[in-house]
Design an enzyme around this catalytic site. Structure first.
Site, PDB file in Angstrom:
ATOM      1  CE  LYS A  42       6.816 -16.645   1.027  1.00 13.34           C
ATOM      2  NZ  LYS A  42       5.758 -16.609   2.022  1.00 13.34           N
ATOM      3  CG  ASP A  94       3.551 -19.544   3.504  1.00 10.73           C
ATOM      4  OD1 ASP A  94       4.169 -19.940   4.502  1.00 10.73           O
ATOM      5  OD2 ASP A  94       4.009 -18.722   2.686  1.00 10.73           O
TER       6      ASP A  94
HETATM    7  P1  NAP Z   1       2.502  -7.817   1.727  1.00  9.20           P
HETATM    8  O1  NAP Z   1       2.353  -8.681   0.536  1.00  9.20           O
HETATM    9  O2  NAP Z   1       3.379  -6.638   1.646  1.00  9.20           O
HETATM   10  O3  NAP Z   1       1.025  -7.316   2.152  1.00  9.20           O
HETATM   11  C1  NAP Z   1       0.864  -6.417   3.204  1.00  9.20           C
HETATM   12  C2  NAP Z   1      -0.632  -6.223   3.462  1.00  9.20           C
HETATM   13  O4  NAP Z   1      -0.737  -5.400   4.631  1.00  9.20           O
HETATM   14  C3  NAP Z   1      -1.356  -5.496   2.338  1.00  9.20           C
HETATM   15  O5  NAP Z   1      -2.664  -5.974   2.269  1.00  9.20           O
HETATM   16  C4  NAP Z   1      -1.334  -4.035   2.822  1.00  9.20           C
HETATM   17  O6  NAP Z   1      -2.387  -3.276   2.335  1.00  9.20           O
HETATM   18  C5  NAP Z   1      -1.516  -4.232   4.310  1.00  9.20           C
HETATM   19  N1  NAP Z   1      -0.997  -3.118   5.088  1.00  9.20           N
HETATM   20  C6  NAP Z   1       0.303  -2.778   5.261  1.00  9.20           C
HETATM   21  N2  NAP Z   1       0.374  -1.698   6.067  1.00  9.20           N
HETATM   22  C7  NAP Z   1      -0.882  -1.369   6.394  1.00  9.20           C
HETATM   23  C8  NAP Z   1      -1.462  -0.355   7.207  1.00  9.20           C
HETATM   24  N3  NAP Z   1      -0.687   0.519   7.841  1.00  9.20           N
HETATM   25  N4  NAP Z   1      -2.793  -0.328   7.350  1.00  9.20           N
HETATM   26  C9  NAP Z   1      -3.582  -1.226   6.727  1.00  9.20           C
HETATM   27  N5  NAP Z   1      -3.113  -2.200   5.943  1.00  9.20           N
HETATM   28  C10 NAP Z   1      -1.767  -2.281   5.782  1.00  9.20           C
HETATM   29  O7  NAP Z   1       3.014  -8.661   2.969  1.00  9.20           O
HETATM   30  P2  NAP Z   1       2.800 -10.217   3.281  1.00  9.20           P
HETATM   31  O8  NAP Z   1       3.902 -11.005   2.692  1.00  9.20           O
HETATM   32  O9  NAP Z   1       1.422 -10.610   2.955  1.00  9.20           O
HETATM   33  O10 NAP Z   1       3.001 -10.236   4.869  1.00  9.20           O
HETATM   34  C11 NAP Z   1       2.081  -9.600   5.713  1.00  9.20           C
HETATM   35  C12 NAP Z   1       2.287 -10.059   7.131  1.00  9.20           C
HETATM   36  O11 NAP Z   1       1.994 -11.434   7.251  1.00  9.20           O
HETATM   37  C13 NAP Z   1       3.731  -9.944   7.605  1.00  9.20           C
HETATM   38  O12 NAP Z   1       3.949  -8.688   8.174  1.00  9.20           O
HETATM   39  C14 NAP Z   1       3.873 -11.057   8.615  1.00  9.20           C
HETATM   40  O13 NAP Z   1       3.690 -10.550   9.924  1.00  9.20           O
HETATM   41  C15 NAP Z   1       2.748 -11.989   8.297  1.00  9.20           C
HETATM   42  N6  NAP Z   1       3.283 -13.301   7.873  1.00  9.20           N
HETATM   43  C16 NAP Z   1       3.302 -14.288   8.791  1.00  9.20           C
HETATM   44  C17 NAP Z   1       3.783 -15.527   8.457  1.00  9.20           C
HETATM   45  C18 NAP Z   1       3.798 -16.606   9.483  1.00  9.20           C
HETATM   46  O14 NAP Z   1       4.353 -17.680   9.191  1.00  9.20           O
HETATM   47  N7  NAP Z   1       3.217 -16.406  10.641  1.00  9.20           N
HETATM   48  C19 NAP Z   1       4.246 -15.778   7.148  1.00  9.20           C
HETATM   49  C20 NAP Z   1       4.208 -14.739   6.221  1.00  9.20           C
HETATM   50  C21 NAP Z   1       3.726 -13.501   6.597  1.00  9.20           C
HETATM   51  P3  NAP Z   1      -2.286  -2.523   0.894  1.00  9.20           P
HETATM   52  O15 NAP Z   1      -2.695  -3.535  -0.115  1.00  9.20           O
HETATM   53  O16 NAP Z   1      -3.257  -1.411   1.045  1.00  9.20           O
HETATM   54  O17 NAP Z   1      -0.880  -2.065   0.748  1.00  9.20           O
END
Ligand code: NAP
Length: 511
Positions: free
Chosen positions: A294, A335
């Site tokens: 992205k 998004d």
């Molecule tokens: P990302 O950039 O990797 O961010 C992950 C986030 O989750 C970070 O804030 C991370 O915290 C936190 N995290 C991961 N493991 C954790 C744990 N065990 N305990 C507490 N916090 C934790 O990922 P992203 O792209 O934002 O995506 C995150 C989620 O959004 C995806 O898994 C997906 O399910 C959802 N999503 C949904 C859609 C939709 O259309 N519905 C679209 C995109 C994403 P740290 O900063 O501490 O690492």
């Protein structure tokens, strides 16, 4: 017409062969490739010839050596004899390897003849010479298949089809080569292969005939079909092809949506864009961009001086590219609109009315950033909770005052917070860790007025949502956001409203 060919490994069980052939026929195959790699003696050939006389579909006979991805240990001349002998049962084609052809006498070859070349390790160094050799050979049909080193190899396969002097099969194997299998029809290939089911493929990257027909709209594909896709790594399990192809089908739109595996890194993304945009006959018309590209998409669009939606630039991520007729590019982020619209639809309010709300955003990754930017833009007060406190603080500093207030708070304090809306943007609770919740065991004071939104969509009801429902709060699942961001893309590409109910049904059925 491009034939849809189902390959079958032949054993000496002719009853089974007939059953499989009939199933392939029912599934919509036009032709069968019978792999005789394990067939040798006359005792096996007699029943095979009988089968061929009454086969439900035309058959290609081949007996692949190990060097070209097969299992036959016979010498080239012996393999050729097997094919000659089996062919007395009226096969439509015989496929033999170009590399072995010089070692047998083709002068009395059973016609028509497919001559083929396979490379399981990458693009053949002598690709251009191979084509010259095939064109100069006695073949009626040329076949070249190699393992895609990257998605860009597909373009060369399409070029081979476009410049063919004989009916040609040009395929890239492996996950990155999937598009060459599907778009073979767009470029007028002689045939493409599809396995009878998910477990019976004969080459890496081969997909099932059911996927080819239903998911990838085989019957609707034509030379002018517009190409769309999701660019990411990994992309194999993305649900975007299912919902976008269903939406194209529903709208009678001449488009196909494919998974486009592009390795991480800006240079890979840029090289992909340059080669795909340069190949005009592809009719590349739009892209969804997912992890990890992205930010790369935004950078690329900026470098090209493309038009970029303001909030996409502020968020720092583009998830949608529209490619105009003159290859003018426009970048969006659907998004953020999906997050806002999911919330406003559930609360039956306008985006402006979000200014009166206090929202807890859990997570400070890509999705957290998008949620914070979107909500702050609408004037909401946002509290960011994140495992890594520094990331939450950085996000708050970046977006506060634009125009809502954004503050960071320790994740441990989440249960004490008093917001009207809670959004989980972490991956906590996502399959397979379905018993985890970003709340842990202690819940904030949820009421019937609280709205709880989990962006995780697999499972559709996460532990976080179940906790909120048990406490009487209203909830939104991640499917809502997923559908809405896809609907925004569909509209940007086609100018039509997306069939959101259909898209929702497709996602729910796949989950
Ligand atoms: P990302 O950039 O990797 O961010 C992950 C986030 O989750 C970070 O804030 C991370 O915290 C936190 N995290 C991961 N493991 C954790 C744990 N065990 N305990 C507490 N916090 C934790 O990922 P992203 O792209 O934002 O995506 C995150 C989620 O959004 C995806 O898994 C997906 O399910 C959802 N999503 C949904 C859609 C939709 O259309 N519905 C679209 C995109 C994403 P740290 O900063 O501490 O690492």
């Amino acid at each position: 017409m491009t034939l849809l060919c189902v390959p079958i490994f032949v054993t000496d069980d002719m009853v089974k062969l007939r059953g499989v052939a009939l199933r392939a026929c029912e599934a919509g195959a036009d032709i069968l490739e019978l792999r005789l790699d394990e067939i040798g003696g006359e005792a096996q050939l007699v029943p095979l010839r009988q089968f061929l006389r009454h086969a439900p579909l035309p058959c290609i006979l081949t007996c692949r050596p190990i060097s070209e991805g097969g299992q036959s240990e016979l010498a080239d001349t012996e393999r050729w004899e097997v094919l000659q002998s089996a062919r007395e049962g009226q096969a439509a084609y015989v496929d033999f390897e170009l590399a072995a052809a010089s070692r047998v006498d083709l002068t009395n070859s059973p016609r028509p003849l497919i001559l083929s070349a396979h490379d399981f390790f990458g693009r053949p160094n002598r690709l251009a010479n191979l084509v010259l050799d095939l064109n100069a050979s006695r073949s009626e049909v040329n076949k070249i298949a190699w393992t895609a080193r990257s998605i860009r190899d597909n373009i060369e396969a399409f070029e081979l089809l476009q410049t063919r002097e004989k009916p040609t099969i040009a395929l890239c194997m492996g996950e990155a080569g999937l598009i060459s299998r599907v778009l073979a029809k767009k470029f007028g290939a002689f045939l493409t292969f599809a396995s009878l089911d998910n477990n019976s493929g004969t080459a890496p990257g081969q997909i099932s005939i059911e996927k080819m027909k239903r998911l990838y709209r085989w019957d609707a594909l034509g030379p002018s079909t517009k190409v769309y896709g999701v660019v990411g790594s990994p992309v194999a399990h993305s649900m975007s092809p299912a919902i976008h192809n269903a939406a194209f089908e529903n709208a009678g739109y001449d488009g196909i949506y494919l998974p486009l595996l592009v390795n991480p890194g800006y240079e890979s993304f840029k090289a992909f864009m340059e080669s795909f945009l340069a190949f005009e006959p592809l009719h590349l018309s739009g892209l969804s961009i997912t992890i990890p590209h992205k930010e790369n998409a935004l950078r690329y669009l900026k470098e090209r001086g493309a038009e970029i939606e303001e909030l996409a630039e502020r968020i720092g991520a583009v998830n949608t590219i529209v490619i105009g007729k003159d290859r003018a590019l426009r970048g969006f982020n659907t998004d953020y609109a999906a997050i806002l619209d999911s919330i406003t639809a559930a609360l039956n309010i306008t985006r402006q009315q979000l200014a009166g709300y206090r929202v807890a955003v859990i997570g400070a990754g890509g999705t957290g950033r998008t949620a914070v930017a979107a909500l702050a833009h609408c004037g909401a007060t946002v509290v960011v909770y994140n495992r890594t406190a520094e990331r939450a603080a950085a996000l708050a500093t970046e977006f506060t005052g634009r125009s809502g207030k954004v503050v960071a708070a320790p994740l441990e304090k989440l249960c004490d917070s008093c917001c009207q809306i809670y959004i989980n943007t972490t991956s906590v609770g996502m399959h397979p860790n379905v018993h985890a919740s970003p709340l842990g065991e202690r819940l904030p004071a949820f009421t019937a007025e609280t709205l709880v939104f989990d962006t995780v969509y697999n499972p559709p009801v996460t532990r976080f949502l179940a906790q909120a429902q048990a406490a009487g709060a209203r909830t939104i699942g991640g499917i809502e956001m997923f559908i809405r961001q896809a609907a925004g893309q569909f509209h940007a590409w086609t100018g039509h409203d997306a069939p959101m109910d259909l898209m929702r049904k497709v996602v729910e059925s796949r989950l």
